[in-house]
Design a protein around this motif. Structure first.
Motif, short mmCIF file in Angstrom:
data_model
loop_
_atom_site.label_atom_id
_atom_site.label_comp_id
_atom_site.label_asym_id
_atom_site.label_seq_id
_atom_site.Cartn_x
_atom_site.Cartn_y
_atom_site.Cartn_z
N CYS A 10 -3.95 3.35 -1.20
CA CYS A 10 -4.14 2.52 -2.39
C CYS A 10 -3.42 1.20 -2.18
N TYR A 11 -3.96 0.15 -2.76
CA TYR A 11 -3.36 -1.17 -2.67
C TYR A 11 -3.04 -1.68 -4.06
N ALA A 12 -1.94 -2.39 -4.18
CA ALA A 12 -1.54 -3.01 -5.44
C ALA A 12 -0.96 -4.38 -5.14
N LYS A 13 -1.02 -5.25 -6.12
CA LYS A 13 -0.46 -6.59 -5.97
C LYS A 13 1.06 -6.49 -5.84
N SER A 14 1.61 -7.20 -4.87
CA SER A 14 3.05 -7.24 -4.68
C SER A 14 3.68 -8.20 -5.68
N ASN A 15 4.83 -7.81 -6.17
CA ASN A 15 5.57 -8.66 -7.09
C ASN A 15 6.89 -9.07 -6.44
N TYR A 16 7.21 -10.34 -6.54
CA TYR A 16 8.51 -10.86 -6.07
C TYR A 16 8.69 -10.73 -4.57
N CYS A 17 7.62 -10.73 -3.79
CA CYS A 17 7.74 -10.57 -2.34
C CYS A 17 7.38 -11.85 -1.61
N THR A 56 13.33 3.72 7.36
CA THR A 56 12.76 2.37 7.31
C THR A 56 11.70 2.24 6.23
N ILE A 57 11.02 3.35 5.92
CA ILE A 57 9.99 3.34 4.89
C ILE A 57 10.10 4.63 4.09
N SER A 58 9.93 4.51 2.79
CA SER A 58 9.92 5.67 1.92
C SER A 58 8.84 5.48 0.87
N GLN A 59 8.08 6.52 0.59
CA GLN A 59 7.05 6.46 -0.44
C GLN A 59 7.29 7.58 -1.44
N THR A 60 7.30 7.22 -2.72
CA THR A 60 7.49 8.20 -3.77
C THR A 60 6.31 8.12 -4.72
N LEU A 61 5.63 9.24 -4.90
CA LEU A 61 4.51 9.33 -5.82
C LEU A 61 4.86 10.36 -6.88
N ILE A 62 4.96 9.91 -8.13
CA ILE A 62 5.24 10.79 -9.25
C ILE A 62 3.92 11.07 -9.95
N GLN A 63 3.69 12.33 -10.29
CA GLN A 63 2.42 12.71 -10.90
C GLN A 63 2.63 13.33 -12.27
N SER A 117 0.83 -1.20 0.00
CA SER A 117 0.00 0.00 0.00
C SER A 117 0.86 1.25 0.00
N PHE A 118 0.24 2.34 -0.38
CA PHE A 118 0.87 3.66 -0.37
C PHE A 118 -0.25 4.69 -0.41
N LEU A 119 0.09 5.94 -0.17
CA LEU A 119 -0.90 7.01 -0.19
C LEU A 119 -0.88 7.73 -1.53
N ASP A 120 -2.08 8.02 -2.07
CA ASP A 120 -2.14 8.77 -3.33
C ASP A 120 -2.07 10.26 -3.04
N LYS A 121 -2.25 11.08 -4.08
CA LYS A 121 -2.11 12.54 -3.94
C LYS A 121 -3.12 13.15 -2.97
N PHE A 161 3.15 6.03 -9.95
CA PHE A 161 2.79 7.14 -10.84
C PHE A 161 1.28 7.31 -10.80
N GLN A 162 0.83 8.55 -10.58
CA GLN A 162 -0.60 8.84 -10.59
C GLN A 162 -0.89 9.88 -11.67
N CYS A 163 -1.81 9.53 -12.56
CA CYS A 163 -2.22 10.44 -13.63
C CYS A 163 -3.11 11.53 -13.03
N LEU A 164 -2.74 12.77 -13.28
CA LEU A 164 -3.51 13.90 -12.76
C LEU A 164 -4.81 14.10 -13.53
N ASN A 165 -4.92 13.47 -14.68
CA ASN A 165 -6.12 13.61 -15.50
C ASN A 165 -7.17 12.55 -15.15
N CYS A 166 -6.81 11.27 -15.26
CA CYS A 166 -7.79 10.18 -15.04
C CYS A 166 -7.70 9.58 -13.63
N GLY A 167 -6.62 9.84 -12.91
CA GLY A 167 -6.47 9.35 -11.54
C GLY A 167 -5.85 7.97 -11.41
N ARG A 168 -5.62 7.28 -12.52
CA ARG A 168 -5.04 5.93 -12.46
C ARG A 168 -3.67 5.96 -11.79
#
Length: 126
Positions: free
Chosen positions: A66-73, A111-118, A57-61, A85-92
């Motif tokens: 938000c939750y997403a499937k984990s890969n390789y964990c 210990t934790i870092s979250q990066t949201l690119i828009q 999980s991570f926080l959106d703008k 990455f969050q689209c500022l137009n459609c929100g995806r």
């Protein structure tokens, strides 16, 4: 403490992530399944799936989780420290499978870092 048995509610939520490659805001899941699954149950299942490293999980703008499937964990190795990455137009919101290094900060232990690119996604910028 994670999922001990796969109830129908767990199966429904897992299926949603199997069929959706982008991240899903928790508020969307609550709206989508409010007739089938109690809101508290949704939150509890998502927390347990995250504990089991099935989801991350991570926080959106807007500060919505938000939750997403984990890969390789696995429970022992968590590799889902990546930008989103969050689209500022459609929100995806999508997971970006790129390396992003967090600098060491003097006198701090990160210990934790979250990066949201828009910006605009490929569909909205076309």
């Amino acid at each position: 403490m994670g999922i001990k048995r796969k109830t129908q509610s767990v199966k429904v939520l897992l299926s949603e992530f199997e069929h959706n490659s982008s991240a899903i805001p928790v508020t969307d899941l609550v709206k989508r399944f409010y007739l089938q699954i109690n809101k508290t149950t949704i939150y509890r299942i998502l927390d347990k799936l995250e504990d089991d490293r099935v989801l991350h999980s991570f926080l959106d703008k807007n500060g919505i989780k938000c939750y997403a499937k984990s890969n390789y964990c696995t429970c022992d190795n968590h590799f889902d420290d990546h930008p989103h990455f969050q689209c500022l137009n459609c929100g995806r919101v999508d997971c970006l499978l790129i390396d992003l290094s967090i600098p060491k900060i003097q006198n701090r232990e990160i210990t934790i870092s979250q990066t949201l690119i828009q910006g605009k996604c490929d569909l909205c910028s076309a």
